[in-house]
Design a protein around this motif. Structure first.
Motif, PDB file in Angstrom:
ATOM      1  N   UNK A  17      45.822  15.619  44.112  1.00  0.00           N
ATOM      2  CA  UNK A  17      45.886  14.604  45.175  1.00  0.00           C
ATOM      3  C   UNK A  17      45.039  15.007  46.383  1.00  0.00           C
ATOM      4  N   UNK A  18      44.057  15.880  46.159  1.00  0.00           N
ATOM      5  CA  UNK A  18      43.153  16.348  47.217  1.00  0.00           C
ATOM      6  C   UNK A  18      43.855  17.199  48.279  1.00  0.00           C
ATOM      7  N   UNK A  38      45.751  26.371  43.845  1.00  0.00           N
ATOM      8  CA  UNK A  38      46.777  25.826  42.972  1.00  0.00           C
ATOM      9  C   UNK A  38      47.515  26.968  42.285  1.00  0.00           C
ATOM     10  N   UNK A  39      48.812  26.805  42.090  1.00  0.00           N
ATOM     11  CA  UNK A  39      49.625  27.775  41.368  1.00  0.00           C
ATOM     12  C   UNK A  39      50.033  27.182  40.024  1.00  0.00           C
ATOM     13  N   UNK A  40      50.296  28.031  39.031  1.00  0.00           N
ATOM     14  CA  UNK A  40      50.664  27.536  37.698  1.00  0.00           C
ATOM     15  C   UNK A  40      51.918  26.653  37.692  1.00  0.00           C
ATOM     16  N   UNK A  41      52.806  26.833  38.660  1.00  0.00           N
ATOM     17  CA  UNK A  41      54.051  26.049  38.679  1.00  0.00           C
ATOM     18  C   UNK A  41      53.887  24.676  39.324  1.00  0.00           C
ATOM     19  N   UNK A  64      52.949  17.177  55.789  1.00  0.00           N
ATOM     20  CA  UNK A  64      52.402  15.828  55.642  1.00  0.00           C
ATOM     21  C   UNK A  64      51.407  15.777  54.493  1.00  0.00           C
ATOM     22  N   UNK A  65      50.387  16.611  54.550  1.00  0.00           N
ATOM     23  CA  UNK A  65      49.354  16.632  53.534  1.00  0.00           C
ATOM     24  C   UNK A  65      48.526  15.361  53.536  1.00  0.00           C
ATOM     25  N   UNK A  66      47.668  15.211  52.518  1.00  0.00           N
ATOM     26  CA  UNK A  66      46.837  14.012  52.418  1.00  0.00           C
ATOM     27  C   UNK A  66      47.682  12.810  51.984  1.00  0.00           C
TER      28      UNK A  66
END
Length: 90
Positions: A17-18, A38-41, A64-66
């Motif tokens: 999700x960017x 990114x993590x495997x989980x 919040x994030x994108x």
């Protein structure tokens, strides 16, 4: 002003999700260095180095994030680390 280092783990719909690219963009606006991976989980791990107010602003933004992200949880710890020159994504 003193610089600090924080490590965060962001859980929820945060991969595909960017999230990492948006975190990098926000970090660069704040003059914060570090990385987002990114993590495997399915979570995203973020390391942040910079002035306390700027790192705190980025830490708060992680909730919040994108626009496409759905953040369920954010875990943040103060850590020791060597400051990188840039902010990268992996």
């Amino acid at each position: 002003m003193a610089k600090i280092c924080r490590k965060a783990r962001v859980e929820g719909k945060v991969q595909g999700v960017w999230f990492r690219a948006s975190t990098k963009q926000r970090a660069q606006q704040l003059r914060v260095t570090g990385w987002a991976n990114n993590c495997p989980d399915g979570s995203v791990e973020v390391m942040m180095f910079g002035e306390e107010k700027d790192v705190t602003t980025l830490s708060d933004w992680l909730w919040e994030g994108p626009p496409l992200a759905i953040v369920d949880k954010v875990f943040i710890d103060d850590v020791d680390g060597d400051e990188p020159n840039t902010f990268t994504t992996g």
